[in-house]
Design a protein around this motif. Structure first.
Motif, PDB file in Angstrom:
ATOM      1  N   ILE A 106       0.834  -1.205   0.000  1.00  0.00           N
ATOM      2  CA  ILE A 106       0.000   0.000   0.000  1.00  0.00           C
ATOM      3  C   ILE A 106       0.870   1.257   0.000  1.00  0.00           C
ATOM      4  CG2 ILE A 106      -1.678   1.336   1.328  1.00  0.00           C
ATOM      5  CD1 ILE A 106      -2.821  -1.303   2.337  1.00  0.00           C
ATOM      6  N   LEU A 107       1.856   1.324   0.909  1.00  0.00           N
ATOM      7  CA  LEU A 107       2.710   2.502   0.979  1.00  0.00           C
ATOM      8  C   LEU A 107       3.545   2.677  -0.286  1.00  0.00           C
ATOM      9  CD1 LEU A 107       4.007   2.467   4.680  1.00  0.00           C
ATOM     10  CD2 LEU A 107       2.265   3.940   3.681  1.00  0.00           C
ATOM     11  N   PHE A 108       4.015   1.562  -0.850  1.00  0.00           N
ATOM     12  CA  PHE A 108       4.847   1.648  -2.053  1.00  0.00           C
ATOM     13  C   PHE A 108       4.033   2.153  -3.250  1.00  0.00           C
ATOM     14  CE2 PHE A 108       6.881  -0.354  -5.834  1.00  0.00           C
ATOM     15  CZ  PHE A 108       8.068   0.354  -5.783  1.00  0.00           C
ATOM     16  N   SER A 109       2.809   1.669  -3.387  1.00  0.00           N
ATOM     17  CA  SER A 109       1.966   2.132  -4.497  1.00  0.00           C
ATOM     18  C   SER A 109       1.629   3.614  -4.338  1.00  0.00           C
ATOM     19  CB  SER A 109       0.679   1.300  -4.577  1.00  0.00           C
ATOM     20  OG  SER A 109      -0.095   1.458  -3.406  1.00  0.00           O
ATOM     21  N   ARG A 110       1.412   4.030  -3.090  1.00  0.00           N
ATOM     22  CA  ARG A 110       1.156   5.452  -2.840  1.00  0.00           C
ATOM     23  C   ARG A 110       2.395   6.287  -3.173  1.00  0.00           C
ATOM     24  NH1 ARG A 110      -2.065   5.101   2.988  1.00  0.00           N
ATOM     25  NH2 ARG A 110      -4.004   4.241   2.145  1.00  0.00           N
ATOM     26  N   LEU A 111       3.574   5.762  -2.850  1.00  0.00           N
ATOM     27  CA  LEU A 111       4.823   6.470  -3.139  1.00  0.00           C
ATOM     28  C   LEU A 111       4.955   6.748  -4.635  1.00  0.00           C
ATOM     29  CD1 LEU A 111       7.645   7.527  -2.267  1.00  0.00           C
ATOM     30  CD2 LEU A 111       8.496   5.196  -2.616  1.00  0.00           C
ATOM     31  N   ILE A 112       4.617   5.758  -5.471  1.00  0.00           N
ATOM     32  CA  ILE A 112       4.726   5.916  -6.926  1.00  0.00           C
ATOM     33  C   ILE A 112       3.785   7.007  -7.422  1.00  0.00           C
ATOM     34  CG2 ILE A 112       4.335   4.774  -9.152  1.00  0.00           C
ATOM     35  CD1 ILE A 112       5.200   2.159  -7.797  1.00  0.00           C
ATOM     36  N   VAL A 113       2.541   6.957  -6.969  1.00  0.00           N
ATOM     37  CA  VAL A 113       1.547   7.940  -7.412  1.00  0.00           C
ATOM     38  C   VAL A 113       1.910   9.345  -6.937  1.00  0.00           C
ATOM     39  CG1 VAL A 113      -0.879   8.631  -7.277  1.00  0.00           C
ATOM     40  CG2 VAL A 113      -0.283   6.214  -7.490  1.00  0.00           C
ATOM     41  N   ILE A 114       2.279   9.461  -5.664  1.00  0.00           N
ATOM     42  CA  ILE A 114       2.594  10.772  -5.094  1.00  0.00           C
ATOM     43  C   ILE A 114       3.828  11.376  -5.766  1.00  0.00           C
ATOM     44  CG2 ILE A 114       3.345  11.952  -2.991  1.00  0.00           C
ATOM     45  CD1 ILE A 114       1.670   9.822  -1.442  1.00  0.00           C
ATOM     46  N   SER A 115       4.811  10.530  -6.093  1.00  0.00           N
ATOM     47  CA  SER A 115       6.025  11.017  -6.770  1.00  0.00           C
ATOM     48  C   SER A 115       5.688  11.623  -8.120  1.00  0.00           C
ATOM     49  CB  SER A 115       7.028   9.869  -6.944  1.00  0.00           C
ATOM     50  OG  SER A 115       7.434   9.366  -5.692  1.00  0.00           O
ATOM     51  N   TYR A 157       0.523  18.259  -0.431  1.00  0.00           N
ATOM     52  CA  TYR A 157       1.266  18.206   0.834  1.00  0.00           C
ATOM     53  C   TYR A 157       0.372  17.674   1.961  1.00  0.00           C
ATOM     54  CZ  TYR A 157       5.867  20.330   0.075  1.00  0.00           C
ATOM     55  OH  TYR A 157       7.167  20.569  -0.289  1.00  0.00           O
ATOM     56  N   LEU A 158      -0.849  18.194   2.029  1.00  0.00           N
ATOM     57  CA  LEU A 158      -1.778  17.753   3.077  1.00  0.00           C
ATOM     58  C   LEU A 158      -2.143  16.293   2.905  1.00  0.00           C
ATOM     59  CD1 LEU A 158      -3.681  18.383   5.449  1.00  0.00           C
ATOM     60  CD2 LEU A 158      -5.394  19.084   3.773  1.00  0.00           C
ATOM     61  N   TYR A 159      -2.416  15.898   1.684  1.00  0.00           N
ATOM     62  CA  TYR A 159      -2.834  14.518   1.396  1.00  0.00           C
ATOM     63  C   TYR A 159      -1.741  13.523   1.771  1.00  0.00           C
ATOM     64  CZ  TYR A 159      -5.832  11.201  -1.182  1.00  0.00           C
ATOM     65  OH  TYR A 159      -6.671  10.179  -1.540  1.00  0.00           O
ATOM     66  N   VAL A 160      -0.500  13.858   1.424  1.00  0.00           N
ATOM     67  CA  VAL A 160       0.628  12.973   1.748  1.00  0.00           C
ATOM     68  C   VAL A 160       0.775  12.832   3.259  1.00  0.00           C
ATOM     69  CG1 VAL A 160       3.134  12.675   1.588  1.00  0.00           C
ATOM     70  CG2 VAL A 160       1.855  13.504  -0.383  1.00  0.00           C
ATOM     71  N   THR A 161       0.607  13.943   3.975  1.00  0.00           N
ATOM     72  CA  THR A 161       0.705  13.914   5.436  1.00  0.00           C
ATOM     73  C   THR A 161      -0.325  12.960   6.038  1.00  0.00           C
ATOM     74  OG1 THR A 161       1.474  16.204   5.436  1.00  0.00           O
ATOM     75  CG2 THR A 161       0.654  15.335   7.516  1.00  0.00           C
ATOM     76  N   GLU A 162      -1.515  12.920   5.459  1.00  0.00           N
ATOM     77  CA  GLU A 162      -2.593  12.082   5.988  1.00  0.00           C
ATOM     78  C   GLU A 162      -2.491  10.628   5.523  1.00  0.00           C
ATOM     79  OE1 GLU A 162      -6.087  15.464   6.420  1.00  0.00           O
ATOM     80  OE2 GLU A 162      -5.966  14.280   4.581  1.00  0.00           O
ATOM     81  N   LEU A 163      -1.803  10.407   4.420  1.00  0.00           N
ATOM     82  CA  LEU A 163      -1.745   9.054   3.857  1.00  0.00           C
ATOM     83  C   LEU A 163      -0.662   8.180   4.478  1.00  0.00           C
ATOM     84  CD1 LEU A 163      -2.224   9.715   0.023  1.00  0.00           C
ATOM     85  CD2 LEU A 163      -3.774   8.468   1.514  1.00  0.00           C
ATOM     86  N   THR A 164       0.187   8.770   5.315  1.00  0.00           N
ATOM     87  CA  THR A 164       1.339   8.023   5.841  1.00  0.00           C
ATOM     88  C   THR A 164       1.353   8.025   7.366  1.00  0.00           C
ATOM     89  OG1 THR A 164       2.628  10.049   5.556  1.00  0.00           O
ATOM     90  CG2 THR A 164       2.808   8.399   3.836  1.00  0.00           C
ATOM     91  N   THR A 201       9.820  10.506   5.907  1.00  0.00           N
ATOM     92  CA  THR A 201      10.579   9.675   4.977  1.00  0.00           C
ATOM     93  C   THR A 201       9.806   9.493   3.680  1.00  0.00           C
ATOM     94  OG1 THR A 201      11.627   8.477   6.806  1.00  0.00           O
ATOM     95  CG2 THR A 201      11.689   7.433   4.630  1.00  0.00           C
ATOM     96  N   MET A 202       8.522   9.214   3.819  1.00  0.00           N
ATOM     97  CA  MET A 202       7.647   9.044   2.656  1.00  0.00           C
ATOM     98  C   MET A 202       7.572  10.333   1.845  1.00  0.00           C
ATOM     99  SD  MET A 202       5.420   6.730   1.370  1.00  0.00           S
ATOM    100  CE  MET A 202       3.799   6.565   0.601  1.00  0.00           C
ATOM    101  N   MET A 203       7.373  11.442   2.536  1.00  0.00           N
ATOM    102  CA  MET A 203       7.295  12.712   1.826  1.00  0.00           C
ATOM    103  C   MET A 203       8.635  13.052   1.173  1.00  0.00           C
ATOM    104  SD  MET A 203       6.142  16.499   3.180  1.00  0.00           S
ATOM    105  CE  MET A 203       4.400  16.105   3.227  1.00  0.00           C
TER     106      MET A 203
END
Length: 493
Positions: free
Chosen positions: A319-328, A426-433, A440-442
């Motif tokens: 889940i976190l890895f897939s989010r990392l790809i999209v957010i990047s 920025y807000l979405y990433v903060t809430e997704l992790t 680290t994710m951001m």
């Protein structure tokens, strides 16, 4: 403590000041490495001693009449004398230049027609930001938001001052990289620290306030650069006050959420007791008993963490890895558009300082819109629809370039909605992790996304391939040029 009492607002206000300053650091190279108003080849056979920009009658046979050719070419001289018959009609590239003003490093270091060297400054700045983001997030997750924020807010001032003393282009470039490297984590660290101390119901408002502060910093930069156009003076003015952020060690508190995630519950409880007292909140007896228990507990030795440990948590979670790809991908697109529009603002017809300020002012309505849309429509719909509107405006613009004010309107619409995306992401990433790997994710997503910012300074070079690829350079913006008119100079096309 409550969602946003006096205690939180005091610390939140402390964070806003470096955010404003970092916005100025983030855009200073746009003016420091700006193209001079006018330049010409140095014709050594005819120059005065010392050489001056104004020419004599020899200009008619030594320099081409075309103002664009005159910037980079001169007529060849066969005899080494300043006589009409000594010059041929063969063009030769200049090896040195004279400038109408010496406000930027282009004139100071005689970069002349080496456009790639001028635009490289912004790319190096972007690479410095990108390099740091690979590890600054993990540093914040391991060492704390507070320490990371203080270091990344105060140390850049020292490096910036040294850069202002540069005596060569390459020294300037080196310290541009180092300053960006250190300053990279200031905004993201401050953003996370601020949102972790604010209640969930006030999170969107806090996010918009941080974004507005960044826009205010850019507006201040434009007017300070207008008042002090010489790049050394501007650099010293911007960076000297940043040394004072060292004092935040004595007045800024650590994130309670981060302390709890690290097992440092006693420190977290002490901050909650202090915050409740400042906010004049009466804590229930069971809460007091629980916090006193936390205060008396000896921190349990947790597994030693490292940068690799934090990164593995993300890569091992599907889940976190897939989010990392999209957010990047989001960050790559948004930084390219956002900074591309900001950088090209100084190439718009008219006053470059007002143009830059205008494109910064237009961000503020976008951040205000965010306050209502993010909670009403959700993060996902706000981001995707804003991307679509911004992309549509930029796609339409080349086809209406000669239709009066409409191209300018399209630029402003694109900038406003891409600013909405920036703030919401920025807000979405903060809430997704989760808290323990949040920065680290951001940091990883911003690291990949900064490829967009590193590419943005090179966008003016696209005009060589096609005018449509850098259409903003031909847009007439809403400010008066030096003659007091709003006419489009063909030389600016």
């Amino acid at each position: 403590m409550g969602p946003a009492g006096k205690f939180q607002l005091r610390n939140f206000s402390l964070i806003l000041v470096p955010v404003i300053v970092m916005a100025m650091y983030n855009g200073q190279y746009i003016f420091n490495a700006a193209k001079p108003n006018n330049q010409r080849c140095m014709v050594r056979e005819c120059e005065n001693t010392p050489p001056v920009f104004k020419t004599g009658e020899w200009k008619t046979w030594a320099i081409p009449d075309d103002p664009q050719k005159a910037r980079c070419f001169r007529y060849a001289n066969q005899e080494g004398q300043c006589k009409k018959e000594s010059f041929s009609k063969d063009l030769m590239k200049c090896d040195s230049w004279l400038y109408e003003d010496y406000n930027s490093i282009v004139a100071e270091f005689d970069l002349g027609c080496q456009e790639w060297k001028r635009t490289l400054v912004g790319t190096i700045h972007g690479l410095g930001l990108m390099t740091a983001l690979a590890f600054i997030g993990t540093l914040s997750d391991l060492c704390g938001r507070r320490y990371t924020f203080i270091v990344t807010s105060s140390l850049p001032s020292v490096l910036g001052i040294v850069r202002g003393l540069s005596n060569s282009y390459y020294m300037y470039l080196a310290f541009e990289y180092l300053e960006a490297l250190v300053a990279s984590g200031s905004y993201s660290t401050g953003y996370i620290l601020a949102l972790e101390m604010i209640g969930v119901e006030k999170r969107v408002l806090a996010s918009s306030c941080l974004s507005c502060s960044f826009a205010i910093g850019q507006i201040l930069l434009a007017f300070l650069a207008w008042i002090l156009p010489y790049w050394r003076n501007l650099t010293f003015l911007l960076y000297t006050p940043g040394i004072l952020f060292v004092t935040y060690y004595f007045c800024l508190v650590e994130s309670v959420r981060w302390l709890v995630s690290q097992g440092r519950k006693k420190e977290a409880a002490d901050i909650i007791f202090k915050g409740a007292a400042v906010n004049k909140r009466t804590l229930p007896p069971d809460t007091i008993a629980y916090l006193e228990t936390m205060s008396s507990v000896v921190p349990i030795k947790t597994r030693k963490k490292s940068i690799m440990t934090e990164t593995k948590i993300i890569f091992r979670s599907r889940i976190l890895f897939s989010r990392l790809i999209v957010i990047s991908f989001w960050f790559a697109a948004v930084t390219f558009i956002y900074y591309g529009l900001s950088i090209n603002a100084v190439s718009l017809t008219g006053n470059q300082y007002l143009n830059y300020a205008l494109l910064s002012v237009i961000e503020i309505p976008g951040y205000i819109i965010n306050i209502f849309t993010l909670d009403h429509f959700g993060r996902k719909k706000t981001i995707t629809s804003s991307y679509l509107i911004s992309a549509t405006a930029l796609t339409i613009m080349p086809f209406i370039i000669n239709m009066g004010p409409f191209p300018t309107i399209m630029v402003l619409v694109a900038k406003m909605f891409i600013s909405i995306v920036f703030s919401a992401t920025y807000l979405y990433v903060t809430e997704l992790t989760p808290t323990e790997v949040r920065h680290t994710m951001m940091g990883l997503s911003l690291f990949i996304g900064r490829l967009g910012k590193s590419s943005a300074p090179l966008s003016p070079l696209l005009v060589v391939a096609s005018n449509a690829l850098s259409t903003i350079r031909r847009v007439q913006c809403c400010s008066l040029d030096r003659s007091g008119t709003n006419s489009l100079d063909p030389g600016d096309t």
